[in-house]
Design a protein around this motif. Structure first.
Motif, PDB file in Angstrom:
ATOM      1  N   ARG A  92       1.168  -0.899   0.177  1.00 48.90           N
ATOM      2  CA  ARG A  92      -0.388  -0.005  -0.074  1.00 48.90           C
ATOM      3  C   ARG A  92       0.759   1.074  -0.053  1.00 48.90           C
ATOM      4  NH1 ARG A  92      -2.833  -1.157   5.534  1.00 48.90           N
ATOM      5  NH2 ARG A  92      -0.640  -2.074   5.659  1.00 48.90           N
ATOM      6  N   ARG A 182      -8.963  -2.927  12.990  1.00 43.24           N
ATOM      7  CA  ARG A 182      -8.271  -2.000  11.362  1.00 43.24           C
ATOM      8  C   ARG A 182      -9.350  -2.207  10.247  1.00 43.24           C
ATOM      9  NH1 ARG A 182      -1.861  -2.660  13.031  1.00 43.24           N
ATOM     10  NH2 ARG A 182      -2.050  -2.216  15.254  1.00 43.24           N
ATOM     11  N   GLU A 184      -8.366  -3.214   7.449  1.00 43.08           N
ATOM     12  CA  GLU A 184      -6.961  -3.274   6.645  1.00 43.08           C
ATOM     13  C   GLU A 184      -7.674  -2.710   4.903  1.00 43.08           C
ATOM     14  OE1 GLU A 184      -3.853  -3.769   7.468  1.00 43.08           O
ATOM     15  OE2 GLU A 184      -3.863  -4.767   9.975  1.00 43.08           O
ATOM     16  N   THR A 191      -5.653 -16.364   9.505  1.00 42.18           N
ATOM     17  CA  THR A 191      -5.954 -14.916  10.761  1.00 42.18           C
ATOM     18  C   THR A 191      -4.570 -14.294  10.486  1.00 42.18           C
ATOM     19  OG1 THR A 191      -5.281 -16.788  11.987  1.00 42.18           O
ATOM     20  CG2 THR A 191      -7.621 -16.870  11.788  1.00 42.18           C
ATOM     21  N   PHE A 192      -4.033 -13.983   9.875  1.00 44.87           N
ATOM     22  CA  PHE A 192      -2.631 -13.022  10.276  1.00 44.87           C
ATOM     23  C   PHE A 192      -2.997 -12.166   9.623  1.00 44.87           C
ATOM     24  CE2 PHE A 192       0.913 -11.099   8.315  1.00 44.87           C
ATOM     25  CZ  PHE A 192       1.743 -11.227   9.034  1.00 44.87           C
ATOM     26  N   ARG A 193      -3.707 -11.586   8.519  1.00 45.79           N
ATOM     27  CA  ARG A 193      -4.027  -9.942   8.926  1.00 45.79           C
ATOM     28  C   ARG A 193      -5.727  -9.990   8.698  1.00 45.79           C
ATOM     29  NH1 ARG A 193      -1.711  -6.285   7.947  1.00 45.79           N
ATOM     30  NH2 ARG A 193      -0.096  -6.537   6.753  1.00 45.79           N
ATOM     31  N   THR A 194      -6.610  -9.808   9.727  1.00 43.82           N
ATOM     32  CA  THR A 194      -7.831  -9.400   9.849  1.00 43.82           C
ATOM     33  C   THR A 194      -8.606  -8.734  10.608  1.00 43.82           C
ATOM     34  OG1 THR A 194      -7.075 -10.156  12.409  1.00 43.82           O
ATOM     35  CG2 THR A 194      -8.139 -11.725  10.739  1.00 43.82           C
ATOM     36  N   GLN A 199      -4.854  -8.248  20.600  1.00 39.68           N
ATOM     37  CA  GLN A 199      -3.395  -8.130  20.643  1.00 39.68           C
ATOM     38  C   GLN A 199      -3.172  -8.378  22.019  1.00 39.68           C
ATOM     39  OE1 GLN A 199      -3.225  -3.772  19.867  1.00 39.68           O
ATOM     40  NE2 GLN A 199      -1.843  -4.030  18.301  1.00 39.68           N
ATOM     41  N   GLU A 270       5.063 -11.167  10.884  1.00 38.00           N
ATOM     42  CA  GLU A 270       5.641 -10.102  12.194  1.00 38.00           C
ATOM     43  C   GLU A 270       4.554 -10.230  12.938  1.00 38.00           C
ATOM     44  OE1 GLU A 270       4.742  -5.786  12.830  1.00 38.00           O
ATOM     45  OE2 GLU A 270       4.517  -6.451  15.035  1.00 38.00           O
ATOM     46  N   ILE A 271       5.095 -11.318  13.925  1.00 34.60           N
ATOM     47  CA  ILE A 271       3.988 -11.878  15.230  1.00 34.60           C
ATOM     48  C   ILE A 271       4.329 -11.120  16.455  1.00 34.60           C
ATOM     49  CG2 ILE A 271       3.674 -13.848  14.682  1.00 34.60           C
ATOM     50  CD1 ILE A 271       5.955 -14.726  16.355  1.00 34.60           C
ATOM     51  N   GLU A 272       4.961 -10.251  16.327  1.00 35.29           N
ATOM     52  CA  GLU A 272       5.632  -9.610  17.590  1.00 35.29           C
ATOM     53  C   GLU A 272       5.905  -7.775  16.884  1.00 35.29           C
ATOM     54  OE1 GLU A 272       6.094 -11.048  21.335  1.00 35.29           O
ATOM     55  OE2 GLU A 272       6.427  -8.737  22.310  1.00 35.29           O
ATOM     56  N   GLY A 273       5.496  -6.771  17.569  1.00 31.21           N
ATOM     57  CA  GLY A 273       6.867  -5.359  17.977  1.00 31.21           C
ATOM     58  C   GLY A 273       6.991  -5.178  19.399  1.00 31.21           C
ATOM     59  N   HIS A 275       8.794  -1.939  20.558  1.00 32.43           N
ATOM     60  CA  HIS A 275       9.283  -0.095  20.597  1.00 32.43           C
ATOM     61  C   HIS A 275       9.308   1.254  21.114  1.00 32.43           C
ATOM     62  CE1 HIS A 275       5.766  -1.444  18.147  1.00 32.43           C
ATOM     63  NE2 HIS A 275       6.425  -1.703  17.544  1.00 32.43           N
ATOM     64  N   SER A 312       4.257  -5.085  21.700  1.00 36.77           N
ATOM     65  CA  SER A 312       2.949  -5.253  20.784  1.00 36.77           C
ATOM     66  C   SER A 312       2.587  -7.019  20.315  1.00 36.77           C
ATOM     67  CB  SER A 312       2.590  -4.745  20.341  1.00 36.77           C
ATOM     68  OG  SER A 312       1.427  -4.538  19.476  1.00 36.77           O
ATOM     69  N   ALA A 313       2.332  -8.005  21.108  1.00 33.72           N
ATOM     70  CA  ALA A 313       2.149  -9.579  19.975  1.00 33.72           C
ATOM     71  C   ALA A 313       0.682  -9.882  19.752  1.00 33.72           C
ATOM     72  CB  ALA A 313       2.504 -10.392  20.845  1.00 33.72           C
TER      73      ALA A 313
HETATM   74  P1  ATP Z   1       1.468  -5.355   9.999  1.00 34.70           P
HETATM   75  O1  ATP Z   1       2.688  -4.181   9.985  1.00 34.70           O
HETATM   76  O2  ATP Z   1       1.581  -6.254   9.717  1.00 34.70           O
HETATM   77  O3  ATP Z   1       0.011  -4.660   9.480  1.00 34.70           O
HETATM   78  P2  ATP Z   1       1.600  -3.678  12.035  1.00 34.70           P
HETATM   79  O4  ATP Z   1       3.191  -3.288  11.836  1.00 34.70           O
HETATM   80  O5  ATP Z   1       0.586  -2.635  11.901  1.00 34.70           O
HETATM   81  O6  ATP Z   1       1.677  -4.898  11.761  1.00 34.70           O
HETATM   82  P3  ATP Z   1       1.159  -3.164  15.535  1.00 34.70           P
HETATM   83  O7  ATP Z   1       0.898  -2.050  14.888  1.00 34.70           O
HETATM   84  O8  ATP Z   1       2.718  -3.109  15.902  1.00 34.70           O
HETATM   85  O9  ATP Z   1       1.298  -3.752  13.763  1.00 34.70           O
HETATM   86  O10 ATP Z   1       0.731  -4.584  16.099  1.00 34.70           O
HETATM   87  C1  ATP Z   1       1.315  -5.160  17.441  1.00 34.70           C
HETATM   88  C2  ATP Z   1       0.729  -6.407  16.786  1.00 34.70           C
HETATM   89  O11 ATP Z   1      -0.657  -7.017  16.429  1.00 34.70           O
HETATM   90  C3  ATP Z   1       1.243  -7.804  15.461  1.00 34.70           C
HETATM   91  O12 ATP Z   1       2.224  -7.608  16.281  1.00 34.70           O
HETATM   92  C4  ATP Z   1       0.182  -8.466  15.120  1.00 34.70           C
HETATM   93  O13 ATP Z   1       0.613  -9.485  15.728  1.00 34.70           O
HETATM   94  C5  ATP Z   1      -0.900  -8.001  15.565  1.00 34.70           C
HETATM   95  N1  ATP Z   1      -2.052  -6.991  14.062  1.00 34.70           N
HETATM   96  C6  ATP Z   1      -1.326  -5.436  13.750  1.00 34.70           C
HETATM   97  N2  ATP Z   1      -2.002  -5.817  12.486  1.00 34.70           N
HETATM   98  C7  ATP Z   1      -3.083  -7.281  12.620  1.00 34.70           C
HETATM   99  C8  ATP Z   1      -4.199  -8.100  12.064  1.00 34.70           C
HETATM  100  N3  ATP Z   1      -4.856  -6.817  10.970  1.00 34.70           N
HETATM  101  N4  ATP Z   1      -4.761  -8.767  11.988  1.00 34.70           N
HETATM  102  C9  ATP Z   1      -4.001  -9.535  12.686  1.00 34.70           C
HETATM  103  N5  ATP Z   1      -3.140  -9.176  13.603  1.00 34.70           N
HETATM  104  C10 ATP Z   1      -2.299  -7.608  13.774  1.00 34.70           C
END
Ligand code: ATP
Length: 443
Positions: A92, A182, A184, A191-194, A199, A270-273, A275, A312-313
């Motif tokens: 995007r 979100r 998105e 279920t990776f991006r929903t 959180q 990504e599974i966890e950030g 920061h 943030s996981a």
């Molecule tokens: P991405 O870059 O994949 O969109 P993000 O950097 O926006 O993720 P953060 O805002 O750091 O994600 O959110 C922390 C955690 O929340 C992520 O590591 C992820 O595990 C989870 N997460 C974020 N967005 C989503 C989503 N749309 N669906 C499922 N899990 C999510």
């Protein structure tokens, strides 16, 4: 991923939301086994982050918050640009930045900075990632309220409430598990991006100057948790430091898991950030609310805005990682055996209990074992239907680590067979030992 999606449905891990209506894109429901697995993931996190530590407190803040929160956090401002998505690589971009950086006169001529394809853009949309809804009866813009896009802000606005009521001293943290939403525009990938997800976030408040050290410490602790507590394979985990930092951060990185397929960066998602958010958040909330949010250190007689290290996981992404990590197919006696090798501590069901045949007192004896296990808080499943081999295979696919079989010998000498899911090895132990044996293995 396709195999995992179909196994998830077959065994009751994950179903598509509103499936009988054709489904809702990027929204999923957890079935009987899925809800247990995700609960176990969340409980493992809560235990490590809250129950095992004196310096972290739990919180459950509401999803709906004062609209000013999202102005202070930067969400209202930072997500209202027209966005387009490359149809080829699904990245995007903000239209204005894309045009500026590529020097193209219009979108048709703009090349994707990520994959290099030209002009394959979706229609630009004025886009805010936050879901908006209405509070109260009047459809008035003053009543706009948002579904939170992250749980963190609920922690920041409660910083002093928690610190004072729990009588915590800096450094300390606040942990919370909850839903976030979100809108998105790059959905998909199971279920990776929903649009709706959970959180598991922890914000650790530290004295400025000690933040670098705490960032490193949390990075290590979280890395260890994914490997040791959750059992994700070392060669499917990596740490990815961010080169480009968000407006609030001074250091950041992601724990990534190798899912494969179209997820993330060549399968790594990504599974966890983690920061270092500096004093940005508390500073902004102080400014927007007009309330002082400084920490007062009584011993040093100092006042300051703490820096925040955030971990943030995503509960859903970690759960998906557990499934992907566990999925295995192997050939056994000319047949394909599908196994979910989930760690016993996380597995939804810990044991399957089987009478070999439906007679000679075996069902009664097996039922008794099943009841004993349940009474000790060990979820078990009683199954007397079909050949024993098929019953084992069903539990292998469901990820159940142990099978307990009551047979003729049990009736004679009180021993049962315990079959291990991963090795398929069988051991005979006394019926009276079953609970203790499983308790030890699960731990
Ligand atoms: P991405 O870059 O994949 O969109 P993000 O950097 O926006 O993720 P953060 O805002 O750091 O994600 O959110 C922390 C955690 O929340 C992520 O590591 C992820 O595990 C989870 N997460 C974020 N967005 C989503 C989503 N749309 N669906 C499922 N899990 C999510």
């Amino acid at each position: 991923m396709d195999k995992l999606v179909s196994l998830s449905k077959r065994r009751g891990y994950v179903f598509q939301s509103s499936e009988i209506y054709g489904g809702t894109g990027s929204v999923w429901d957890y079935g009987p086994l899925g809800v247990e697995l995700k609960r176990n993931v969340k409980e493992a996190w809560w235990r490590a982050m809250v129950h095992m530590r004196d310096d972290i407190e739990g919180l459950d803040a509401a999803i709906l918050m004062h609209p000013r929160v999202w102005e202070a956090s930067g969400h209202v401002e930072n997500f209202t640009d027209p966005l387009v998505e490359c149809r080829n690589c699904h990245r995007r971009f903000r239209v204005d930045i894309l045009l500026a950086e590529t020097g193209a006169a219009d979108l048709e001529h703009a090349q994707c900075p990520s994959c290099g394809k030209s002009g394959q853009w979706t229609e630009p949309r004025q886009f805010n990632l936050m879901f908006k809804t209405q509070k109260g009866a009047a459809e008035d813009s003053a009543d706009v309220i948002y579904l939170r896009p992250e749980t963190a802000q609920g922690i920041y606005v409660n910083f002093l409430n928690v610190q004072q009521s729990a009588r915590q001293k800096i450094p300390f943290g606040i942990a919370q598990i909850g839903k976030a939403f979100r809108n998105e525009i790059t959905p998909g990938n199971f279920t990776f991006r929903t649009l709706e997800f959970e959180q598991m976030e922890m914000q650790f408040f530290v004295k400025p100057g000690t933040d670098g050290e705490w960032f490193e410490r949390w990075r290590e602790l979280r890395w260890k948790w994914h490997q040791e507590t959750i059992g994700l394979a070392a060669d499917r985990l990596r740490y990815h430091p961010h080169e480009k930092l968000a407006h609030y951060a001074s250091a950041a990185g992601d724990v990534e898991f190798f899912f494969g397929g179209t997820i993330g960066d060549e399968g790594w998602g990504e599974i966890e950030g983690i920061h270092n958010r500096t004093d940005f958040d508390l500073g902004r909330h102080q400014e927007y609310s007009g309330k002082k949010l400084q920490y007062v250190d009584p011993q040093a007689n100092e006042r300051y805005l703490p820096y925040i290290i955030e971990t943030s996981a995503g509960a859903d992404r970690v759960t998906l990682a557990v499934l992907a990590n566990a999925y295995r197919e192997e050939e056994v006696e000319g047949e394909v055996r599908t196994v979910l090798s989930i760690k016993p501590s996380l597995a939804p069901l810990k044991a399957g209990v089987f009478p070999l045949v439906k007679k000679d007192g075996m069902p009664e004896r097996a039922t008794q074992i099943h009841e004993d296990l349940r009474a000790r808080g060990i979820p078990s499943f009683y199954d007397e239907s079909g050949a024993i081999g098929r019953r084992y295979r069903r539990q292998d696919e469901a990820g159940t680590p142990f099978g307990i079989t009551v047979d003729g010998e049990t009736m004679a000498d009180g021993t049962v067979t315990v079959r291990e899911r991963d090795t398929m090895q069988q051991t005979r132990i006394s019926q009276d030992e079953v609970v203790r044996y499983l308790e030890e293995r699960i731990r």
